[in-house]
Design a protein around this motif. Structure first.
Motif, PDB file in Angstrom:
ATOM      1  N   GLY A 192       0.835  -1.202   0.000  1.00 38.75           N
ATOM      2  CA  GLY A 192       0.000   0.000   0.000  1.00 38.75           C
ATOM      3  C   GLY A 192       0.866   1.245   0.000  1.00 38.75           C
ATOM      4  O   GLY A 192       1.794   1.381  -0.785  1.00 38.75           O
ATOM      5  N   GLU A 193       0.571   2.150   0.924  1.00 40.76           N
ATOM      6  CA  GLU A 193       1.297   3.419   0.967  1.00 40.76           C
ATOM      7  C   GLU A 193       2.644   3.302   1.669  1.00 40.76           C
ATOM      8  O   GLU A 193       3.449   4.214   1.620  1.00 40.76           O
ATOM      9  N   GLY A 194       2.870   2.193   2.372  1.00 36.46           N
ATOM     10  CA  GLY A 194       4.197   1.966   2.928  1.00 36.46           C
ATOM     11  C   GLY A 194       4.309   2.040   4.429  1.00 36.46           C
ATOM     12  O   GLY A 194       5.375   1.808   4.976  1.00 36.46           O
ATOM     13  N   GLY A 195       3.248   2.386   5.140  1.00 33.66           N
ATOM     14  CA  GLY A 195       3.267   2.292   6.598  1.00 33.66           C
ATOM     15  C   GLY A 195       3.411   3.586   7.355  1.00 33.66           C
ATOM     16  O   GLY A 195       2.867   3.749   8.430  1.00 33.66           O
ATOM     17  N   TRP A 196       4.174   4.531   6.865  1.00 30.31           N
ATOM     18  CA  TRP A 196       4.294   5.829   7.531  1.00 30.31           C
ATOM     19  C   TRP A 196       4.752   6.867   6.512  1.00 30.31           C
ATOM     20  O   TRP A 196       5.176   6.528   5.403  1.00 30.31           O
ATOM     21  N   ASN A 197       4.672   8.099   6.891  1.00 33.64           N
ATOM     22  CA  ASN A 197       5.078   9.182   6.005  1.00 33.64           C
ATOM     23  C   ASN A 197       6.500   9.639   6.302  1.00 33.64           C
ATOM     24  O   ASN A 197       6.959   9.581   7.443  1.00 33.64           O
ATOM     25  N   VAL A 198       7.183  10.083   5.278  1.00 38.54           N
ATOM     26  CA  VAL A 198       8.471  10.764   5.424  1.00 38.54           C
ATOM     27  C   VAL A 198       8.173  12.254   5.289  1.00 38.54           C
ATOM     28  O   VAL A 198       7.541  12.687   4.323  1.00 38.54           O
ATOM     29  N   VAL A 199       8.626  13.028   6.275  1.00 34.48           N
ATOM     30  CA  VAL A 199       8.238  14.439   6.355  1.00 34.48           C
ATOM     31  C   VAL A 199       9.485  15.314   6.282  1.00 34.48           C
ATOM     32  O   VAL A 199      10.454  15.102   7.015  1.00 34.48           O
ATOM     33  N   TYR A 200       9.449  16.287   5.388  1.00 33.63           N
ATOM     34  CA  TYR A 200      10.513  17.281   5.258  1.00 33.63           C
ATOM     35  C   TYR A 200       9.973  18.623   5.743  1.00 33.63           C
ATOM     36  O   TYR A 200       8.950  19.107   5.244  1.00 33.63           O
ATOM     37  N   THR A 201      10.653  19.220   6.706  1.00 33.15           N
ATOM     38  CA  THR A 201      10.189  20.486   7.280  1.00 33.15           C
ATOM     39  C   THR A 201      11.321  21.505   7.281  1.00 33.15           C
ATOM     40  O   THR A 201      12.417  21.233   7.775  1.00 33.15           O
ATOM     41  N   LEU A 202      11.039  22.670   6.720  1.00 32.32           N
ATOM     42  CA  LEU A 202      11.989  23.787   6.750  1.00 32.32           C
ATOM     43  C   LEU A 202      11.605  24.671   7.925  1.00 32.32           C
ATOM     44  O   LEU A 202      10.539  25.281   7.935  1.00 32.32           O
ATOM     45  N   ARG A 203      12.474  24.718   8.934  1.00 29.09           N
ATOM     46  CA  ARG A 203      12.159  25.451  10.153  1.00 29.09           C
ATOM     47  C   ARG A 203      12.959  26.741  10.240  1.00 29.09           C
ATOM     48  O   ARG A 203      14.103  26.809   9.810  1.00 29.09           O
ATOM     49  N   SER A 204      12.303  27.762  10.828  1.00 28.44           N
ATOM     50  CA  SER A 204      12.968  29.052  10.990  1.00 28.44           C
ATOM     51  C   SER A 204      12.459  29.711  12.259  1.00 28.44           C
ATOM     52  O   SER A 204      11.269  29.683  12.552  1.00 28.44           O
ATOM     53  N   VAL A 205      13.382  30.276  13.035  1.00 22.98           N
ATOM     54  CA  VAL A 205      13.033  31.075  14.211  1.00 22.98           C
ATOM     55  C   VAL A 205      13.635  32.451  13.980  1.00 22.98           C
ATOM     56  O   VAL A 205      14.818  32.685  14.216  1.00 22.98           O
ATOM     57  N   LYS A 206      12.824  33.371  13.492  1.00 21.84           N
ATOM     58  CA  LYS A 206      13.349  34.669  13.070  1.00 21.84           C
ATOM     59  C   LYS A 206      13.459  35.666  14.217  1.00 21.84           C
ATOM     60  O   LYS A 206      14.290  36.554  14.202  1.00 21.84           O
ATOM     61  N   VAL A 288      14.509  19.655   8.724  1.00 21.52           N
ATOM     62  CA  VAL A 288      14.287  18.486   9.575  1.00 21.52           C
ATOM     63  C   VAL A 288      13.631  17.403   8.721  1.00 21.52           C
ATOM     64  O   VAL A 288      12.598  17.646   8.086  1.00 21.52           O
ATOM     65  N   VAL A 289      14.239  16.233   8.680  1.00 16.30           N
ATOM     66  CA  VAL A 289      13.682  15.100   7.939  1.00 16.30           C
ATOM     67  C   VAL A 289      13.316  14.010   8.935  1.00 16.30           C
ATOM     68  O   VAL A 289      14.156  13.567   9.722  1.00 16.30           O
ATOM     69  N   GLN A 290      12.057  13.591   8.892  1.00 18.64           N
ATOM     70  CA  GLN A 290      11.577  12.563   9.819  1.00 18.64           C
ATOM     71  C   GLN A 290      11.124  11.338   9.038  1.00 18.64           C
ATOM     72  O   GLN A 290      10.402  11.448   8.053  1.00 18.64           O
ATOM     73  N   GLY A 291      11.568  10.157   9.495  1.00 20.97           N
ATOM     74  CA  GLY A 291      11.044   8.907   8.959  1.00 20.97           C
ATOM     75  C   GLY A 291      11.876   8.254   7.875  1.00 20.97           C
ATOM     76  O   GLY A 291      11.417   7.299   7.253  1.00 20.97           O
ATOM     77  N   ALA A 292      13.108   8.723   7.637  1.00 20.35           N
ATOM     78  CA  ALA A 292      13.957   8.127   6.600  1.00 20.35           C
ATOM     79  C   ALA A 292      14.738   6.955   7.188  1.00 20.35           C
ATOM     80  O   ALA A 292      15.524   7.139   8.119  1.00 20.35           O
ATOM     81  N   LEU A 326      18.492  16.404  11.715  1.00 20.71           N
ATOM     82  CA  LEU A 326      18.508  17.865  11.844  1.00 20.71           C
ATOM     83  C   LEU A 326      19.632  18.423  10.976  1.00 20.71           C
ATOM     84  O   LEU A 326      20.799  18.392  11.343  1.00 20.71           O
ATOM     85  N   PHE A 327      19.277  18.930   9.808  1.00 22.88           N
ATOM     86  CA  PHE A 327      20.267  19.469   8.880  1.00 22.88           C
ATOM     87  C   PHE A 327      20.608  20.902   9.268  1.00 22.88           C
ATOM     88  O   PHE A 327      19.799  21.813   9.118  1.00 22.88           O
ATOM     89  N   THR A 359      17.087  26.613  16.509  1.00 21.50           N
ATOM     90  CA  THR A 359      16.016  26.344  15.550  1.00 21.50           C
ATOM     91  C   THR A 359      15.859  24.848  15.327  1.00 21.50           C
ATOM     92  O   THR A 359      14.745  24.327  15.246  1.00 21.50           O
ATOM     93  N   ALA A 360      16.972  24.151  15.241  1.00 27.28           N
ATOM     94  CA  ALA A 360      16.912  22.695  15.069  1.00 27.28           C
ATOM     95  C   ALA A 360      16.463  21.994  16.339  1.00 27.28           C
ATOM     96  O   ALA A 360      15.594  21.112  16.313  1.00 27.28           O
ATOM     97  N   PHE A 361      17.012  22.403  17.476  1.00 28.23           N
ATOM     98  CA  PHE A 361      16.761  21.684  18.723  1.00 28.23           C
ATOM     99  C   PHE A 361      15.334  21.857  19.246  1.00 28.23           C
ATOM    100  O   PHE A 361      14.845  21.024  20.003  1.00 28.23           O
ATOM    101  N   CYS A 362      14.681  22.938  18.862  1.00 31.25           N
ATOM    102  CA  CYS A 362      13.311  23.140  19.355  1.00 31.25           C
ATOM    103  C   CYS A 362      12.274  22.616  18.372  1.00 31.25           C
ATOM    104  O   CYS A 362      11.092  22.970  18.445  1.00 31.25           O
ATOM    105  N   SER A 363      12.703  21.750  17.441  1.00 31.60           N
ATOM    106  CA  SER A 363      11.777  21.199  16.447  1.00 31.60           C
ATOM    107  C   SER A 363      10.688  20.357  17.086  1.00 31.60           C
ATOM    108  O   SER A 363       9.594  20.224  16.549  1.00 31.60           O
ATOM    109  N   GLY A 364      10.998  19.742  18.221  1.00 30.86           N
ATOM    110  CA  GLY A 364      10.003  18.932  18.919  1.00 30.86           C
ATOM    111  C   GLY A 364       9.993  17.490  18.449  1.00 30.86           C
ATOM    112  O   GLY A 364      10.527  17.137  17.389  1.00 30.86           O
ATOM    113  N   GLY A 365       9.387  16.636  19.264  1.00 30.26           N
ATOM    114  CA  GLY A 365       9.278  15.228  18.900  1.00 30.26           C
ATOM    115  C   GLY A 365      10.447  14.377  19.330  1.00 30.26           C
ATOM    116  O   GLY A 365      10.516  13.202  18.989  1.00 30.26           O
ATOM    117  N   PHE A 366      11.393  14.934  20.092  1.00 27.09           N
ATOM    118  CA  PHE A 366      12.518  14.155  20.575  1.00 27.09           C
ATOM    119  C   PHE A 366      12.965  14.724  21.915  1.00 27.09           C
ATOM    120  O   PHE A 366      12.708  15.878  22.236  1.00 27.09           O
TER     121      PHE A 366
END
Length: 463
Positions: A192-206, A288-292, A326-327, A359-366
């Motif tokens: 099917g779709e593969g079980g989970w999504n791979v998510v790419y997020t461009l984060r910025s704290v201006k 931030v890349v999640q799920g790779a 976290l790139f 900016t990277a460390f406050c992405s959340g989820g870890f």
């Protein structure tokens, strides 16, 4: 400067056209545009319908695709390294290739709009099913994708790894092994779709008051960890529950050597499509890349890298869905030959690096982050300054920081550990802002790591 487009055009789009150099279009009366170009997708569909039974016939197909689109096979040239890997992959031409071609031809269904959204234009996040990601990776393998408008280095598809002549053959070979394993263990088994999504997020704290945001926040837990050699096992990638810093370039992605970024992306094919939708990072952005999923374990560094067996995360293989990359691009710093002092400690540079890390460390989820000596290799950063910056950012984000060093740099690790112990044991260091003040106090005329480490240890009264 050319503006960044809002979309990245896919080969399945009706507006993705090419010169039909070999008269391959299945419709002899195909409509040509004003440049004499026809739609590419019918040509690709016809090409991929031909039987592929050997490395030679697959290379013929890849050469046909590349020449049709670009008039050349460069940089793939002889394809010998790719041939070697494919011939070593059991069942590739019996079963795996059929799955690859099938997923490739699903592109119009998987991406009905015919394009991908470019991050940072209308949205900062793009989420794809694993099947969609597999389709994109397959097209990077087939070399049907054109370079994004912001890239001119050829690092958007896998042709850079195909020729026998390589800048670092062991690295290119490892990345192709990871790709072959991905085709065998993931693409050929997609359900099917593969079980989970791979998510790419461009984060910025201006907006961020760097001098005040740490007021009242306790210092984060920090550990300086020495390992026999670097590896990319799940624990080293932050699993379970953590994240790992990828010391990236401004143009994120893969390459032909063994930098930390190239290794982390090269062994993780599902991270590779990031190059198609991520413009050059600005000073206040991280990716931030999640799920790779990482496919192989690579040990060592630079020209001593080796391929080893990858283990599944402790809490089952599907824990890969929680992997966070976290790139973060560090400043490229060089000591001024005229004696201007340590560029790391210039206020603007310190603020920039803090903002990037936070900016990277406050992405959340870890709950914690693992990192090497970020920005201290080819980019010339000072280890003490960089670790203090990362520690301050981790304190602002309220997460644990683990700094990993190998045996080769054990003396540096011991100095860092002494400084960390001195900070934690110093009567006047009670919260995160004290780290920020310590960085401000550092003399701007320091010239080397040894001088920097000595000054900070003396300032802290360390022995």
């Amino acid at each position: 400067m050319t503006s960044t487009p809002e979309i990245y055009l896919l080969p399945s789009s009706p507006t993705f056209t090419c010169l039909d150099r070999f008269s391959l279009h299945p419709d002899p009366d195909a409509i040509e545009d004003s440049n004499g170009h026809v739609q590419f997708w019918p040509i690709l569909t016809d090409v991929l319908s031909q039987p592929i039974t050997s490395a030679a016939s697959l290379v013929d197909t890849l050469e046909t695709i590349s020449t049709t689109l670009n008039g050349t096979t460069v940089p793939a040239n002889d394809h010998l390294l790719l041939r070697n890997i494919l011939e070593e992959t059991p069942g590739f031409f019996l079963t795996i290739w059929t799955c690859i071609a099938k997923v490739a031809l699903e592109m119009p269904v998987l991406f009905p709009k015919g394009y991908l959204p470019v991050l940072g234009r209308k949205s900062n996040e793009a989420s794809f099913t694993r099947r969609q990601i597999a389709c994109l990776v397959v097209h990077q393998f087939l070399r049907t994708l054109r370079a994004p408008a912001w890239r001119d280095d050829g690092m958007h598809d896998f042709g850079i790894w195909y020729s026998i002549e390589q800048r670092q053959k062991s690295a290119a070979r490892a990345y192709l092994l990871a790709l072959a394993k991905y085709f065998r263990d993931v693409v050929a088994k997609l359900d099917g779709e593969g079980g989970w999504n791979v998510v790419y997020t461009l984060r910025s704290v201006k907006s961020m008051s760097l001098s005040e945001d740490g007021e009242g926040l306790p210092l984060a837990d920090i550990e300086i960890e020495v390992v026999a050699e670097y590896d990319t096992l799940p624990a080293s990638l932050g699993l379970p529950g953590g994240a790992a810093v990828v010391a990236s370039n401004k143009d994120v992605g893969f390459g032909q050597s063994a930098t930390q970024e190239e290794v982390h992306v090269g062994i993780s094919p599902e991270a590779c499509p990031a190059v198609l939708i991520t413009p050059r990072l600005s000073d206040d952005e991280v990716l931030v890349v999640q799920g790779a999923q990482a496919m192989i374990n690579m040990t060592g560094k630079r020209r001593d890298i080796k391929v080893a067996t990858m283990k599944a995360p402790d809490s089952e293989e599907k824990s890969w869905r929680d992997r966070m990359m976290l790139f973060m691009d560090a400043l490229e710093l060089d000591l001024d030959a005229k004696g201007a002092g340590l560029p790391d400690l210039q206020p603007g540079n310190v603020d920039r690096e803090i903002r990037k890390a936070y900016t990277a460390f406050c992405s959340g989820g870890f709950r914690g982050v693992r990192t090497g000596l970020w920005g201290c290799g080819a980019f010339g950063g000072d280890p003490v300054v960089k670790v203090l910056i990362l520690w301050y950012a981790a304190s602002l984000a309220r997460i644990k920081l683990t700094v990993v060093c190998d045996e080769e740099i054990r003396p540096v690790a011991e100095q860092l550990d002494a400084i960390v112990s001195a900070v934690n044991g110093h009567y006047s260091f009670r919260n995160a802002t004290d780290i920020r003040q310590l960085l401000k106090d550092g003399p701007k005329d320091l010239r080397s790591h040894q001088q920097t480490a000595l000054w900070f240890m003396n300032r802290l009264g360390a022995k």
